[in-house]
Write a protein that holds these residues in place. Structure first.
Motif, PDB file in Angstrom:
ATOM      1  N   LEU A  71      -1.798  90.924  -6.336  1.00  0.00           N
ATOM      2  CA  LEU A  71      -1.000  91.096  -5.100  1.00  0.00           C
ATOM      3  C   LEU A  71      -1.410  91.644  -3.716  1.00  0.00           C
ATOM      4  N   PHE A  72      -2.212  92.572  -4.224  1.00  0.00           N
ATOM      5  CA  PHE A  72      -3.073  93.180  -2.772  1.00  0.00           C
ATOM      6  C   PHE A  72      -4.271  92.436  -2.482  1.00  0.00           C
ATOM      7  N   SER A  73      -4.132  91.495  -3.310  1.00  0.00           N
ATOM      8  CA  SER A  73      -5.661  90.955  -2.926  1.00  0.00           C
ATOM      9  C   SER A  73      -4.440  89.553  -1.715  1.00  0.00           C
ATOM     10  N   GLY A  74      -4.267  88.331  -1.553  1.00  0.00           N
ATOM     11  CA  GLY A  74      -3.542  88.164  -1.333  1.00  0.00           C
ATOM     12  C   GLY A  74      -2.796  88.674  -0.210  1.00  0.00           C
ATOM     13  N   LEU A  75      -2.451  90.088  -0.444  1.00  0.00           N
ATOM     14  CA  LEU A  75      -2.155  90.978   1.253  1.00  0.00           C
ATOM     15  C   LEU A  75      -2.803  90.946   2.318  1.00  0.00           C
ATOM     16  N   LEU A  76      -3.502  91.635   1.575  1.00  0.00           N
ATOM     17  CA  LEU A  76      -5.199  91.936   2.225  1.00  0.00           C
ATOM     18  C   LEU A  76      -5.753  91.319   2.905  1.00  0.00           C
ATOM     19  N   ALA A  77      -5.384  89.839   2.650  1.00  0.00           N
ATOM     20  CA  ALA A  77      -6.592  88.901   3.093  1.00  0.00           C
ATOM     21  C   ALA A  77      -6.627  88.666   4.404  1.00  0.00           C
ATOM     22  N   GLY A  78      -5.604  88.688   4.912  1.00  0.00           N
ATOM     23  CA  GLY A  78      -5.296  87.880   6.276  1.00  0.00           C
ATOM     24  C   GLY A  78      -5.133  89.522   7.189  1.00  0.00           C
ATOM     25  N   GLN A  79      -5.866  90.293   6.234  1.00  0.00           N
ATOM     26  CA  GLN A  79      -5.649  91.179   7.424  1.00  0.00           C
ATOM     27  C   GLN A  79      -6.840  91.946   8.303  1.00  0.00           C
ATOM     28  N   THR A  96      -9.684  82.427  -1.122  1.00  0.00           N
ATOM     29  CA  THR A  96     -10.831  81.257  -0.764  1.00  0.00           C
ATOM     30  C   THR A  96     -11.053  80.005  -0.163  1.00  0.00           C
ATOM     31  N   ARG A  97     -10.162  78.969  -0.624  1.00  0.00           N
ATOM     32  CA  ARG A  97      -9.996  78.027  -0.154  1.00  0.00           C
ATOM     33  C   ARG A  97      -8.702  77.999   1.086  1.00  0.00           C
ATOM     34  N   MET A  98      -8.488  79.488   0.845  1.00  0.00           N
ATOM     35  CA  MET A  98      -7.233  78.891   2.559  1.00  0.00           C
ATOM     36  C   MET A  98      -8.050  79.719   3.364  1.00  0.00           C
ATOM     37  N   GLY A  99      -9.270  80.009   3.122  1.00  0.00           N
ATOM     38  CA  GLY A  99     -10.440  81.114   4.343  1.00  0.00           C
ATOM     39  C   GLY A  99     -10.477  82.156   4.095  1.00  0.00           C
ATOM     40  N   ALA A 100     -10.126  82.857   2.896  1.00  0.00           N
ATOM     41  CA  ALA A 100     -10.520  84.176   2.829  1.00  0.00           C
ATOM     42  C   ALA A 100     -11.877  84.926   2.484  1.00  0.00           C
ATOM     43  N   ARG A 101     -12.301  85.513   2.819  1.00  0.00           N
ATOM     44  CA  ARG A 101     -13.639  86.417   2.032  1.00  0.00           C
ATOM     45  C   ARG A 101     -13.622  87.560   1.227  1.00  0.00           C
ATOM     46  N   PRO A 113     -14.517  95.709  -8.587  1.00  0.00           N
ATOM     47  CA  PRO A 113     -14.584  95.555  -7.274  1.00  0.00           C
ATOM     48  C   PRO A 113     -14.203  94.597  -6.830  1.00  0.00           C
ATOM     49  N   LEU A 114     -13.086  94.181  -5.863  1.00  0.00           N
ATOM     50  CA  LEU A 114     -13.122  92.987  -4.860  1.00  0.00           C
ATOM     51  C   LEU A 114     -13.208  93.545  -3.437  1.00  0.00           C
ATOM     52  N   ARG A 115     -13.880  93.513  -2.345  1.00  0.00           N
ATOM     53  CA  ARG A 115     -14.397  93.721  -1.475  1.00  0.00           C
ATOM     54  C   ARG A 115     -13.853  92.768  -0.496  1.00  0.00           C
ATOM     55  N   ILE A 116     -12.444  92.667   0.201  1.00  0.00           N
ATOM     56  CA  ILE A 116     -11.557  91.622   1.349  1.00  0.00           C
ATOM     57  C   ILE A 116     -12.093  92.013   2.337  1.00  0.00           C
ATOM     58  N   GLU A 117     -12.856  90.875   2.899  1.00  0.00           N
ATOM     59  CA  GLU A 117     -13.574  91.492   5.043  1.00  0.00           C
ATOM     60  C   GLU A 117     -12.206  90.884   5.595  1.00  0.00           C
ATOM     61  N   PRO A 118     -12.504  91.159   6.963  1.00  0.00           N
ATOM     62  CA  PRO A 118     -11.724  89.724   7.209  1.00  0.00           C
ATOM     63  C   PRO A 118     -11.907  88.496   7.720  1.00  0.00           C
ATOM     64  N   ALA A 119     -11.227  87.707   7.815  1.00  0.00           N
ATOM     65  CA  ALA A 119     -10.938  85.969   8.406  1.00  0.00           C
ATOM     66  C   ALA A 119     -11.288  85.932   8.744  1.00  0.00           C
ATOM     67  N   PRO A 120     -11.758  84.911   9.412  1.00  0.00           N
ATOM     68  CA  PRO A 120     -11.188  84.204  11.153  1.00  0.00           C
ATOM     69  C   PRO A 120      -9.504  83.323  11.691  1.00  0.00           C
ATOM     70  N   GLY A 121      -8.814  82.856   9.948  1.00  0.00           N
ATOM     71  CA  GLY A 121      -8.112  82.193   9.865  1.00  0.00           C
ATOM     72  C   GLY A 121      -7.992  82.141   9.045  1.00  0.00           C
ATOM     73  N   LEU A 122      -6.165  82.509   8.400  1.00  0.00           N
ATOM     74  CA  LEU A 122      -6.548  81.674   6.874  1.00  0.00           C
ATOM     75  C   LEU A 122      -5.395  81.066   7.048  1.00  0.00           C
ATOM     76  N   ARG A 123      -5.610  79.198   5.981  1.00  0.00           N
ATOM     77  CA  ARG A 123      -5.127  77.901   6.862  1.00  0.00           C
ATOM     78  C   ARG A 123      -4.177  77.786   5.259  1.00  0.00           C
ATOM     79  N   GLY A 124      -3.116  77.421   5.273  1.00  0.00           N
ATOM     80  CA  GLY A 124      -2.211  76.839   4.002  1.00  0.00           C
ATOM     81  C   GLY A 124      -2.666  76.056   3.603  1.00  0.00           C
ATOM     82  N   ILE A 125      -2.194  76.212   2.058  1.00  0.00           N
ATOM     83  CA  ILE A 125      -2.719  75.380   1.335  1.00  0.00           C
ATOM     84  C   ILE A 125      -1.849  74.536   0.099  1.00  0.00           C
ATOM     85  N   ASP A 126      -2.122  73.536  -0.229  1.00  0.00           N
ATOM     86  CA  ASP A 126      -1.515  72.661  -1.274  1.00  0.00           C
ATOM     87  C   ASP A 126      -2.071  73.391  -2.520  1.00  0.00           C
ATOM     88  N   TYR A 127      -1.523  73.554  -3.283  1.00  0.00           N
ATOM     89  CA  TYR A 127      -2.284  74.120  -4.359  1.00  0.00           C
ATOM     90  C   TYR A 127      -1.519  73.867  -5.824  1.00  0.00           C
TER      91      TYR A 127
END
Length: 442
Positions: free
Chosen positions: A105-113, A138-143, A153-167
């Motif tokens: 859950l944190f991977s999703g929450l922090l992907a947009g930070q 990653t398909r949403m644009g997360a890094r 370990p997961l390393r989450i870096e700032p993304a230029p902008g997340l995009r909604g997807i149909d998954y």
């Protein structure tokens, strides 16, 4: 170097379970109450929070991200929400202990930070697969970077902008679904998730209760980015996964009458009740009110002769965490119980199919593990010595097995029980289980 302290359960055979009591707060809902309360506007008050190691790991991580949280005190929290964009970078990697829910859950929450985060955990968590959540993010644009084998370990870096997807999810997983919905709050446009089978919907219910429009159309869930959350009150019901041990224990004991109060009865979590009833269990439910969108009630269970069944595939995701306890019920049932389509059990805190098969065989039960399930031939449980392999649900399941065994059951490697059920030994002992715990060198 200090010697690591382990824990062993010794459970005498027989015994009877009696009493009326609550079980600890729901672990899944406790995680979400802290996460969503933290990104809401204003104060959120939580009652019934589970003060177990997993949920406390989520709470500690949120404090490290700059959220002010008072408590827990007798299951009560006061969370001063910082809003969608108020989290701050942590000074160190976020250590999530044994909690797979927290990490996914944190991977999703922090992907947009707008800051870097690193997620780590204990040895067990660092072995669990994470690509099932990092790939769609990653398909949403997360890094998000993982170890070479797709684990933390997961390393989450700032993304230029997340995009909604149909998954369309290839495998049913409430954790993956929830991670994508949380990430969707920070994404442009609409995020749609379609499940191959219905899974627990606590995230959807809590988002809606805190003011986020959530569209649920059968197996399809949709959120639109940018919606804000408004703090409020969250009542965490008792965890049906913890109740499951007493449901099975009372069903297989020679004498028992147990009533569990304030248990969560979310229909996406009651697969264990349906499965046990199909096996012949005597379970009576007195439904109560709904708290924060979650139905609760009282469950009364008494001994009953159980029979083996083929577990319907549609019930598998609705009971995925309760199968260790269900396997004990199957071991005490007349005939065969067959489970298929549960490969997810291979990648929990342990390989639950392999570990339960090993332990049940040591207790004299004929078992036939399969890649995605197991066949259990009911019989007479012997006493014996088994290992929980650091898996809290397996330790508690084998403890209840002693109620139907002909000799003592000793369970090694039980130290992780406090992740989900602090006070299990004391509560089970008061209810009539002849259990004691010993410290061991690990």
């Amino acid at each position: 170097m200090a010697l690591k302290v382990g824990r062993r359960f010794i459970v005498e055979p027989g015994g009877a379970l009696h009493g009326e009591f609550p079980v600890p707060g729901d672990k899944s809902i406790s995680h979400r109450s802290v996460m969503l309360g933290s990104i809401a506007e204003g104060e959120t008050r939580v009652e019934g929070f589970l003060e177990g190691d997993d949920a406390m790991a989520t709470l500690s991580a949120m404090r490290a991200l700059g959220v002010e949280i008072e408590g827990p005190e007798d299951g009560r929290l006061r969370i001063q929400g910082v809003g969608l964009h108020g989290l701050q970078a942590a000074d160190a990697p976020l250590d999530l202990g044994n909690s797979g829910t927290s990490m996914r859950l944190f991977s999703g929450l922090l992907a947009g930070q707008p800051f870097v985060s690193e997620l780590v955990g204990d040895a067990s968590l660092m072995r669990r697969p994470m690509r099932r959540v990092t790939d769609p993010l990653t398909r949403m644009g997360a890094r998000i970077g993982t170890a070479p084998n797709g684990t933390a370990p997961l390393r989450i870096e700032p993304a230029p902008g997340l995009r909604g997807i149909d998954y369309a999810m290839p495998m049913a997983s409430a954790q993956v679904k929830s991670a994508l919905l949380l990430s969707g709050l920070y994404a442009e446009g609409e995020t749609c998730v379609t499940e191959p089978a219905v899974t627990r919907d606590h995230t959807e219910r809590m988002l809606a209760a805190l003011g986020v429009p959530v569209a649920v159309e059968g197996p399809r869930v949709r959120v639109t980015g940018g919606a804000s959350l408004t703090g409020g009150g969250i009542a965490v019901p008792g965890d049906i996964s913890s109740a499951a041990f007493f449901l099975v224990g009372a069903s297989i004991a020679s004498q028992a009458s147990v009533t569990l109060t304030n248990v969560g009865l979310n229909p996406t979590r009651t697969g264990v009740i349906e499965i046990l009833r199909r096996m012949g269990a005597s379970i009576d439910i007195d439904a109560g009110h709904a708290g924060t969108g979650e139905p609760v009630g009282r469950i009364t269970v008494e001994p009953a002769p159980l029979r083996g069944i083929d577990i319907p595939p549609e019930l598998v995701p609705l009971a995925i965490d309760e199968f260790p306890a269900i396997f004990v019920a199957a071991a005490c049932a007349r005939g065969e119980t067959v489970l298929r389509g549960a490969e997810e059990l291979r990648v929990k805190e342990s390989d639950r199919i392999a570990v339960m098969a090993e332990g049940l065989a040591r207790l004299g039960i004929e078992v036939h593990p399969q890649p995605d399930g197991i066949r259990i031939v009911g019989g007479r449980l012997r006493g014996g010595h088994v290992r929980a392999h650091g898996d809290h649900r397996i330790a508690m399941s084998f403890a209840m097995a002693a109620l139907a065994a002909d000799g003592p059951v000793t369970i090694d490697d039980c130290a992780e029980v406090d992740t989900s059920f602090p006070g299990f030994v004391e509560l089970a002992h008061r209810a009539g289980l002849s259990i004691r715990a010993e410290e061991t060198s690990a």
